[in-house]
Structures are given as structure tokens and as C-alpha cells.
Design a protein around this motif. Structure first.
Motif, PDB file in Angstrom:
ATOM      1  N   PHE A  17       0.780  -1.127  -0.095  1.00 14.83           N
ATOM      2  CA  PHE A  17      -0.015   0.170  -0.009  1.00 14.83           C
ATOM      3  C   PHE A  17       0.885   1.259   0.073  1.00 14.83           C
ATOM      4  CE2 PHE A  17      -2.094   3.401   2.288  1.00 14.83           C
ATOM      5  CZ  PHE A  17      -3.312   3.578   1.446  1.00 14.83           C
ATOM      6  N   ARG A  18       0.392   2.192  -0.829  1.00 14.87           N
ATOM      7  CA  ARG A  18       1.093   3.514  -0.860  1.00 14.87           C
ATOM      8  C   ARG A  18       0.008   4.438  -0.620  1.00 14.87           C
ATOM      9  NH1 ARG A  18       4.560   0.657  -0.187  1.00 14.87           N
ATOM     10  NH2 ARG A  18       6.595   0.412  -1.221  1.00 14.87           N
ATOM     11  N   SER A  19       0.063   5.637   0.339  1.00 15.36           N
ATOM     12  CA  SER A  19      -0.768   6.679   0.713  1.00 15.36           C
ATOM     13  C   SER A  19      -0.590   7.604  -0.466  1.00 15.36           C
ATOM     14  CB  SER A  19      -0.457   7.188   1.901  1.00 15.36           C
ATOM     15  OG  SER A  19       0.784   8.010   1.895  1.00 15.36           O
ATOM     16  N   ALA A  20      -2.104   8.202  -0.372  1.00 11.48           N
ATOM     17  CA  ALA A  20      -2.005   9.304  -1.413  1.00 11.48           C
ATOM     18  C   ALA A  20      -0.962  10.278  -1.197  1.00 11.48           C
ATOM     19  CB  ALA A  20      -3.495  10.024  -1.379  1.00 11.48           C
ATOM     20  N   ALA A  21      -0.604  10.678  -0.222  1.00 14.08           N
ATOM     21  CA  ALA A  21       0.573  11.467   0.200  1.00 14.08           C
ATOM     22  C   ALA A  21       1.834  10.875  -0.409  1.00 14.08           C
ATOM     23  CB  ALA A  21       0.815  11.897   1.590  1.00 14.08           C
ATOM     24  N   GLU A  22       2.227   9.619  -0.449  1.00 13.80           N
ATOM     25  CA  GLU A  22       3.460   9.055  -1.037  1.00 13.80           C
ATOM     26  C   GLU A  22       3.338   9.071  -2.505  1.00 13.80           C
ATOM     27  OE1 GLU A  22       4.799   5.545   2.085  1.00 13.80           O
ATOM     28  OE2 GLU A  22       2.809   5.237   1.377  1.00 13.80           O
ATOM     29  N   LEU A  23       2.256   9.172  -3.130  1.00 16.80           N
ATOM     30  CA  LEU A  23       1.724   9.002  -4.549  1.00 16.80           C
ATOM     31  C   LEU A  23       1.746  10.647  -4.959  1.00 16.80           C
ATOM     32  CD1 LEU A  23      -0.957   6.453  -4.768  1.00 16.80           C
ATOM     33  CD2 LEU A  23       1.336   6.145  -5.350  1.00 16.80           C
ATOM     34  N   GLY A  24       2.061  11.437  -4.148  1.00 17.46           N
ATOM     35  CA  GLY A  24       2.039  12.771  -4.600  1.00 17.46           C
ATOM     36  C   GLY A  24       0.883  13.627  -4.732  1.00 17.46           C
ATOM     37  N   PHE A  25      -0.168  13.036  -4.060  1.00 17.60           N
ATOM     38  CA  PHE A  25      -1.728  13.634  -4.269  1.00 17.60           C
ATOM     39  C   PHE A  25      -2.215  14.535  -2.970  1.00 17.60           C
ATOM     40  CE2 PHE A  25      -2.458   9.680  -6.731  1.00 17.60           C
ATOM     41  CZ  PHE A  25      -2.115  10.151  -7.787  1.00 17.60           C
ATOM     42  N   GLY A  26      -0.911  14.940  -2.206  1.00 14.26           N
ATOM     43  CA  GLY A  26      -1.332  15.779  -1.082  1.00 14.26           C
ATOM     44  C   GLY A  26      -1.416  15.026   0.135  1.00 14.26           C
ATOM     45  N   SER A  27      -1.502  15.870   1.187  1.00 14.38           N
ATOM     46  CA  SER A  27      -1.427  15.417   2.843  1.00 14.38           C
ATOM     47  C   SER A  27      -2.668  14.453   2.975  1.00 14.38           C
ATOM     48  CB  SER A  27      -1.491  16.293   3.760  1.00 14.38           C
ATOM     49  OG  SER A  27      -1.607  15.803   5.064  1.00 14.38           O
ATOM     50  N   VAL A  28      -2.471  13.225   3.638  1.00 14.32           N
ATOM     51  CA  VAL A  28      -3.666  12.633   4.257  1.00 14.32           C
ATOM     52  C   VAL A  28      -4.032  12.808   5.644  1.00 14.32           C
ATOM     53  CG1 VAL A  28      -3.491  10.920   2.357  1.00 14.32           C
ATOM     54  CG2 VAL A  28      -2.286  10.509   4.358  1.00 14.32           C
ATOM     55  N   THR A  29      -3.328  13.797   6.099  1.00 16.94           N
ATOM     56  CA  THR A  29      -2.981  14.090   7.794  1.00 16.94           C
ATOM     57  C   THR A  29      -3.412  15.493   8.168  1.00 16.94           C
ATOM     58  OG1 THR A  29      -1.386  12.397   8.040  1.00 16.94           O
ATOM     59  CG2 THR A  29      -1.705  14.046   9.808  1.00 16.94           C
ATOM     60  N   VAL A  30      -4.606  15.522   8.771  1.00 17.07           N
ATOM     61  CA  VAL A  30      -4.797  16.826   9.681  1.00 17.07           C
ATOM     62  C   VAL A  30      -4.435  16.743  10.985  1.00 17.07           C
ATOM     63  CG1 VAL A  30      -6.848  18.476   9.788  1.00 17.07           C
ATOM     64  CG2 VAL A  30      -6.575  17.222   7.900  1.00 17.07           C
ATOM     65  N   PRO A  31      -3.666  17.869  11.780  1.00 19.82           N
ATOM     66  CA  PRO A  31      -3.208  18.062  13.006  1.00 19.82           C
ATOM     67  C   PRO A  31      -4.363  18.517  13.802  1.00 19.82           C
ATOM     68  CG  PRO A  31      -2.096  19.516  11.619  1.00 19.82           C
ATOM     69  CD  PRO A  31      -2.823  18.824  10.866  1.00 19.82           C
ATOM     70  N   ALA A  32      -4.470  17.753  14.940  1.00 19.24           N
ATOM     71  CA  ALA A  32      -5.688  18.403  15.863  1.00 19.24           C
ATOM     72  C   ALA A  32      -4.999  19.605  16.678  1.00 19.24           C
ATOM     73  CB  ALA A  32      -5.934  17.349  17.115  1.00 19.24           C
ATOM     74  N   ALA A  33      -6.035  20.248  17.135  1.00 24.05           N
ATOM     75  CA  ALA A  33      -5.474  21.644  17.991  1.00 24.05           C
ATOM     76  C   ALA A  33      -4.710  21.072  19.377  1.00 24.05           C
ATOM     77  CB  ALA A  33      -6.776  22.287  18.251  1.00 24.05           C
ATOM     78  N   SER A  34      -3.422  21.349  19.074  1.00 21.03           N
ATOM     79  CA  SER A  34      -2.726  20.570  20.088  1.00 21.03           C
ATOM     80  C   SER A  34      -2.941  21.038  21.662  1.00 21.03           C
ATOM     81  CB  SER A  34      -1.216  20.816  19.852  1.00 21.03           C
ATOM     82  OG  SER A  34      -0.759  22.080  19.868  1.00 21.03           O
ATOM     83  N   GLY A  35      -2.941  22.378  21.772  1.00 11.57           N
ATOM     84  CA  GLY A  35      -2.991  22.702  23.209  1.00 11.57           C
ATOM     85  C   GLY A  35      -4.443  22.562  23.600  1.00 11.57           C
ATOM     86  N   THR A  36      -5.509  22.365  22.937  1.00 12.46           N
ATOM     87  CA  THR A  36      -6.831  22.002  23.286  1.00 12.46           C
ATOM     88  C   THR A  36      -6.679  20.301  23.599  1.00 12.46           C
ATOM     89  OG1 THR A  36      -7.666  23.582  21.790  1.00 12.46           O
ATOM     90  CG2 THR A  36      -9.350  21.962  22.729  1.00 12.46           C
ATOM     91  N   VAL A  37      -6.200  19.652  22.839  1.00 12.91           N
ATOM     92  CA  VAL A  37      -6.035  18.122  23.004  1.00 12.91           C
ATOM     93  C   VAL A  37      -5.324  18.079  24.151  1.00 12.91           C
ATOM     94  CG1 VAL A  37      -4.595  16.184  22.395  1.00 12.91           C
ATOM     95  CG2 VAL A  37      -5.654  17.522  20.438  1.00 12.91           C
ATOM     96  N   GLU A  38      -4.313  18.760  24.568  1.00  7.72           N
ATOM     97  CA  GLU A  38      -3.753  18.419  25.990  1.00  7.72           C
ATOM     98  C   GLU A  38      -4.645  18.901  27.155  1.00  7.72           C
ATOM     99  OE1 GLU A  38      -0.341  21.180  25.401  1.00  7.72           O
ATOM    100  OE2 GLU A  38       0.718  19.616  24.294  1.00  7.72           O
TER     101      GLU A  38
END
Length: 226
Positions: free
Chosen positions: A105-126
Motif C-alpha cells: 500500500f502507498r498512501s495518497a501522500a506518498e503518491l504525490g496527491f497531497g497530505s492525508v493528515t490533519v493535525p488536531a488543535a494541540s493545546g486543546t488536545v492537552e
């Protein structure tokens, strides 16, 4: 009687929170925990990434919010998130968006189609993790994987865990909600109550009622943190 100033209106919008669930039972559990708080608007957008993204975008177009949360039940990776516990996503990952290749398997990111990850609001997570822990609720943080097909075998669970070290849970909507929020530069979170382990599918062993109760308990804490 005086009307709200533009600054007042902007401040009220920043304090409003949109919570997106997949189904009505999850929405009702969240509402039970919120106990009528007017700062939160809760919608059931439907199952899957497309419905989640479309429902989130529609709600954001119809109102002003300062934060977006995807909330619901999901599967927990064994050894990280046990049944009945809560998971706060550190990031939302489209885990099966990509292609099969002779090398695997190769992710869309590895294939050059953009990010597959969105970071959460870190301070609020904590802050939310600390508040849930202080309330005596079992909670962990880590990547939450968004999949179009729920895992049903040990082999698939192992492959996902290998591709995403530290993954805490899987569900079907988080990345869709996150992409819609990200488009408007809004902070986004994903909250999951664990109803079953990720792996071989055994519906009879799922603890859906326990997970819904945990979701309601977590929603009650949201009022204190956000």
C-alpha cells in the motif's frame, strides 16, 4: 435594550462549537452530556468520510464557529485504547486513501496527491485530555485513523498499526470533518469512545452502551474546557 457590538458577535462566534457525529445515537449521547448548553451545535451528518465532510461544510456555511469536533464511537487498537475508554486524536489520518502497488500500500501522500493528515488543535488536545483524566475517565491520545472499510481481521489491524505507529483508534469520519474545518482554518478535534477492539469483527462482543455512556461523560467535560 442594546444590540451586540461587532466585537461581541465575533467573540460569541469564537466560543461556539460545532460537534459532528455520524448517527443519531451518537448525537443524542453527546447532547445528554452537554445538558442543553447553547454554545454547542450538534449534528448527525451520516456515516463515512464524504457524508462527514459534506455535513460539516454545510453546517459551517450556515453558522459561525470557533472550533469543530468530530465525536462518536470507534474501534480501539489493542494495548493502546481499551473498550470503554476515550481517545483524543493527535491527528486525523485518511488511512486507506491511496493505492495498492506491487510493493504494498502507498498512501495518497506518498503518491504525490497531497497530505492525508490533519493535525488536531494541540493545546486543546492537552487541556481536554487533562480534564478527562482529572474527572476519572480513562483516556489516551494518538493518531485516529479514518477508514472507508472498518477493519475485520487481525492481518488488516496489524498492517494499519505498522503503517501508523502509535495509532489509538479507527473510525470512518474524522478526516472528512477535519478537512472541512481546515478549509476555513478552524481548529479541529476528534473524540472517540471505544466500543470494540480493532481486529476480528465480533459484533456480539461490542460494548456500544458502555461507549455511549463514556461519550456522554466526555461531552460533559467539553463544557468546562472549550
Amino acid at each position: 435594550m442594546t444590540s451586540a457590538t461587532p466585537n461581541d458577535a465575533a467573540e460569541q462566534a469564537e466560543r461556539r462549537v460545532l460537534i459532528v457525529t455520524a448517527v443519531a445515537a451518537e448525537r443524542d449521547a453527546v447532547l445528554r452530556g452537554l445538558q442543553g448548553s447553547s454554545r454547542f451545535h450538534v449534528v448527525a451528518a451520516g456515516a463515512g468520510t464524504a457524508a462527514a465532510a459534506a455535513g460539516t461544510a454545510a453546517a459551517l456555511a450556515a453558522g459561525s464557529y470557533g472550533c469543530v469536533i468530530n465525536a462518536g464511537i470507534g474501534g480501539g487498537f489493542p494495548g493502546v485504547a481499551p473498550v470503554g475508554s476515550l481517545v483524543i486524536a493527535s491527528e486525523m489520518i485518511a488511512a486507506d486513501l491511496g493505492a495498492e502497488t506491487p510493493e504494498g500500500f502507498r498512501s495518497a501522500a506518498e503518491l504525490g496527491f497531497g497530505s492525508v493528515t490533519v493535525p488536531a488543535a494541540s493545546g486543546t488536545v492537552e487541556a481536554l485530555t487533562a480534564a478527562l483524566t482529572a474527572a476519572g475517565l480513562a483516556v489516551s491520545t494518538g493518531p485516529v485513523l479514518t477508514v472507508s472499510t472498518a477493519t475485520g481481521t487481525a492481518e488488516t489491524a496489524a498492517a494499519l498499526a505498522a503503517r501508523h505507529p502509535g495509532a489509538a483508534a479507527e473510525a470512518m469520519e474524522g478526516h472528512g470533518v477535519a478537512v472541512a474545518a481546515q478549509a476555513l482554518e478552524l481548529p479541529v478535534l476528534e473524540l472517540r469512545a471505544i466500543s470494540n477492539p480493532v481486529g476480528p469483527r465480533d459484533r456480539a462482543a461490542w460494548a456500544i452502551g458502555e461507549a455511549m455512556d463514556a461519550l456522554a461523560a466526555a461531552a460533559a467535560i467539553l463544557k468546562e474546557v472549550l
